[in-house]
Every structure is written in structure tokens, then in C-alpha cells.
Design an enzyme around this catalytic site. Structure first.
Site, PDB file in Angstrom:
ATOM      1  N   GLY A   1       0.822  -1.194   0.000  1.00 36.44           N
ATOM      2  CA  GLY A   1       0.000   0.000   0.000  1.00 36.44           C
ATOM      3  C   GLY A   1       0.862   1.252   0.000  1.00 36.44           C
ATOM      4  O   GLY A   1       2.067   1.205   0.253  1.00 36.44           O
ATOM      5  N   CYS A   2       0.221   2.386  -0.260  1.00 39.63           N
ATOM      6  CA  CYS A   2       0.961   3.644  -0.357  1.00 39.63           C
ATOM      7  C   CYS A   2       1.490   4.108   1.002  1.00 39.63           C
ATOM      8  O   CYS A   2       2.678   4.417   1.146  1.00 39.63           O
ATOM      9  CB  CYS A   2       0.100   4.716  -1.009  1.00 39.63           C
ATOM     10  SG  CYS A   2      -1.558   4.893  -0.302  1.00 39.63           S
ATOM     11  N   PHE A   3       0.629   4.135   2.019  1.00 41.23           N
ATOM     12  CA  PHE A   3       1.100   4.506   3.355  1.00 41.23           C
ATOM     13  C   PHE A   3       2.172   3.552   3.872  1.00 41.23           C
ATOM     14  O   PHE A   3       3.195   3.994   4.413  1.00 41.23           O
ATOM     15  CB  PHE A   3      -0.068   4.547   4.340  1.00 41.23           C
ATOM     16  CG  PHE A   3      -0.893   5.803   4.293  1.00 41.23           C
ATOM     17  CD1 PHE A   3      -0.316   7.053   4.504  1.00 41.23           C
ATOM     18  CD2 PHE A   3      -2.255   5.736   4.066  1.00 41.23           C
ATOM     19  CE1 PHE A   3      -1.081   8.214   4.477  1.00 41.23           C
ATOM     20  CE2 PHE A   3      -3.029   6.893   4.045  1.00 41.23           C
ATOM     21  CZ  PHE A   3      -2.446   8.138   4.247  1.00 41.23           C
TER      22      PHE A   3
END
Length: 349
Positions: free
Chosen positions: A152-154
Site C-alpha cells: 500500500g501507499c502509506f
């Protein structure tokens, strides 16, 4: 006859999908042979994205595993959570390689996945087979694999900021606090009150406090590297900008270290990994400085008064946090130069 790897993109009308199109169109070893959308099949892709007019195939394909098998060698799944878990096994059984941008194969525990994502988990056999594609940390496992679970991005921004200090054993693992901010594109292209212009403009808000689905993903990767269970406090915020993630991370250290020592540690850990850039002492990265690129920029500061390390990590959430890292993983999977199709500078201003 082309000798390039043939790629299909499922979910081509989402932000992750259209970013994959942008990146793969100039990739030296890849040819896009199918762009697919379950909701817009048969329609011109230019209806969804006019900037692609006369650049990509005229119409969007439907999801048909048999057709995809005939047209592609690798499939990127830029689909909502819950969809990839059903599709990926069928694609793998058809002999295709898969890079999944959703969260369906990230968590090894089906029980944990169901708790945080509120979906039925994917087949455990395929979850076990999936390689977590945090390129700079688990890149050796990506090589030669057939199913990649793109982070994921986070988690990408946060884990890249934490891995060197956790791996070295200098961090008090129970002290980690992550304060992360994202641009609105992280919510996807769907319509909703939470991303309505008049709601988010001139506003700054926290969301999913202590409930964000990326929390167990971060903890799982940290625990694996640390060799013991790690739990974190993770709070996300929405910022009125289009692209970018800035993750501010606080962690107590077991003993004092100079900033020069810490910077040396980080640069050694990421030596040879060109997409992670460690800032000089006293320099802090900003989201604008990685915009449109596959870079993760990191700045660090040690507070001798409190014994606490502050880490600032920034990425473009749609590139390094999605499509760019997916292409980077494909490069590793195929044994190509890791930077193939990604060696461009950030867009500025």
C-alpha cells in the site's frame, strides 16, 4: 514480431490503472496489449481519460480470463479490495504472472484480513504463495516469482522510513508512532462526500483513527524484519492536494546516536537502491520533490534531549505507492534493470 512482454491492466480506469498505462507506454521491455474495465467494457478509454486519445487502444476489454491468456503474459490488477482475491488464482492457473495492487494478498492471516478489510480473504494457498513486493527490502524474493502483492501507499512510505533502524536493532519497538498525510487521489476516483471539493478544500482532517487497514500490513512487515511482534500507533490524515504522502515517524532509540551515524546507517542500508534518497543532515523532503516519480525521499533527525528519532518520508502515492512500485516489481520479477521504465525525474514545480 514483437519480443516484448505483453501486459494487461485490469482496472484501467482507476488512478492506479491509468498510472500503469503512463509508465508502461515507455517501458523498453513491455507492450500493453489489453486495458480492461468491468464497468466500462466496450467504451473508448478516452471517454474516461481524454488525455489518452489516440495513445492507447480504442476500447476497453471485458474481464475474460481466456481472452487475457491469449493477449498477455503478465496481468496488473488495479482493482478494488476483494476483487483480486477471486481473479488472481484464475489468472495464475492460466499460466499468467500477476502483480496485484490491491490489499488482497498482503496480509498472511485470513482472520486479520477479514477484520481490517471487511472482505472474505483470498484462498490461503495463494496468499502463502504471494511475495510482498516492498522492492528495496524484499526484492530478492520478488525475483522469479509469479504473484506479487504490491504494498500500500502509506506502508511504502512508512516502512522505507523505518526499516534501517528496525533491522539494525536500535529502535524501541513499542514506541513507534506514525503520523501520515495523503493527497486526495489516495481515495481513488470514486465519488463521495469525503472527497467533495467543498468538503476537503481549505480543510485538514484525520480519518480511520486506529482503524486504518494499512496498520496490520506495516506491523506484519516490521515484525518479520525485527524477529518479534511489533505494534504501532498509526494515524492518517487527508490533505487538500492531489498527489503525495508525507509520513512523519517517531521512534525512541535504545541509546543515543549522532545524526551522522544515523544518516550513514540509512545510506548503507539503501546502497545501490536508486529510488530511495537519504537527505543530508538538516534537510527535509517535501512531497513536491518526488511528484510524478518513483522516488522515496527520507530525512532524519535525532533529538538528544528526548532520545527520540524523527523520520520524514515522502512518496508520490500513485507512483512509488502504486503503479511505479508495481513496475519496479515487474522489473525485478523478470530480471531486468530495476529502473527500466522508471528512470525519470520528478515533475517540478
Amino acid at each position: 514480431m514483437s519480443t516484448k512482454l505483453r501486459a494487461a491492466i485490469i482496472g484501467a480506469t482507476g488512478y492506479g490503472g491509468v498510472e500503469l498505462i503512463r509508465l508502461l507506454l515507455t517501458h523498453p521491455h513491455v507492450e500493453i496489449t489489453s486495458v480492461i474495465s468491468s464497468s466500462n467494457a466496450g467504451a473508448p478509454i478516452a471517454d474516461s481519460y481524454p488525455h489518452l486519445n489516440q495513445i492507447v487502444q480504442d476500447t476497453l476489454d471485458a474481464i475474460d480470463v481466456g481472452l487475457i491468456k491469449d493477449k498477455a503474459d503478465v496481468v496488473f490488477l488495479a482493482t478494488p479490495h476483494g476483487v483480486a482475491g477471486e481473479l488472481a488464482p484464475k489468472l495464475l492457473e492460466a499460466g499468467l504472472k500477476v502483480v496485484d495492487l490491491s490489499g488482497d494478498f498482503r496480509l498472511k492471516s485470513g482472520e486479520v484480513y477479514e477484520k481490517w478489510y471487511k472482505h472474505k480473504p483470498a484462498d490461503p494457498a495463494y496468499v502463502a504463495k504471494a511475495v510482498y513486493g516492498l522492492s528495496e527490502v524484499f526484492g530478492e524474493e520478488v525475483k522469479g516469482s509469479e504473484l506479487i502483492s504490491n504494498p500500500g501507499c502509506f506502508p511504502t512510505a512508512t516502512l522505507l522510513g523505518l526499516m534501517p533502524i528496525v533491522k539494525k536493532g536500535w529502535a524501541e519497538l513499542g514506541s513507534i508512532i506514525v503520523d501520515a498525510k495523503s493527497g486526495v487521489s489516495g481515495a481513488g476516483r470514486g465519488l463521495g462526500l469525503g472527497v467533495h471539493f467543498s468538503e476537503i478544500n481549505e480543510n485538514f482532517l484525520a480519518y480511520k483513527v486506529n482503524k486504518h487497514q494499512h496498520t496490520p500490513e506495516i506491523e506484519q512487515a516490521l515484525s518479520r524484519v525485527a524477529g518479534e511482534e511489533v505494534m504501532i500507533t498509526f494515524t492518517t490524515h487527508l490533505v487538500p492536494m492531489t498527489r503525495g504522502i508525507l509520513s512523519t515517524i517517531y521512534v525512541n532509540l535504545k541509546e543515543k546516536h549522532t545524526e551522522d551515524e544515523l544518516i550513514k546507517l540509512y545510506r548503507h542500508y539503501y546502497e545501490g537502491r536508486q529510488f530511495v534518497r537519504i537527505r543530508d543532515k538538516g534537510k527535509w523532503p517535501a512531497t513536491k520533490e518526488v511528484w510524478g516519480s518513483n522516488y522515496c525521499d527520507i530525512g532524519i533527525s535525532f533529538d538528544e534531549r528526548t532520545g527520540r528519532l524523527t523520520i520524514i518520508s515522502v512518496i508520490d502515492n500513485i507512483v512509488k505507492g502504486a503503479g511505479g512500485q508495481a513496475v519496479q516489481n515487474l522489473n525485478l520479477m523478470m530480471g531486468w534493470d530495476e529502473a527500466a521504465g522508471l528512470a525519470f525525474t520528478p515533475v517540478y514545480p
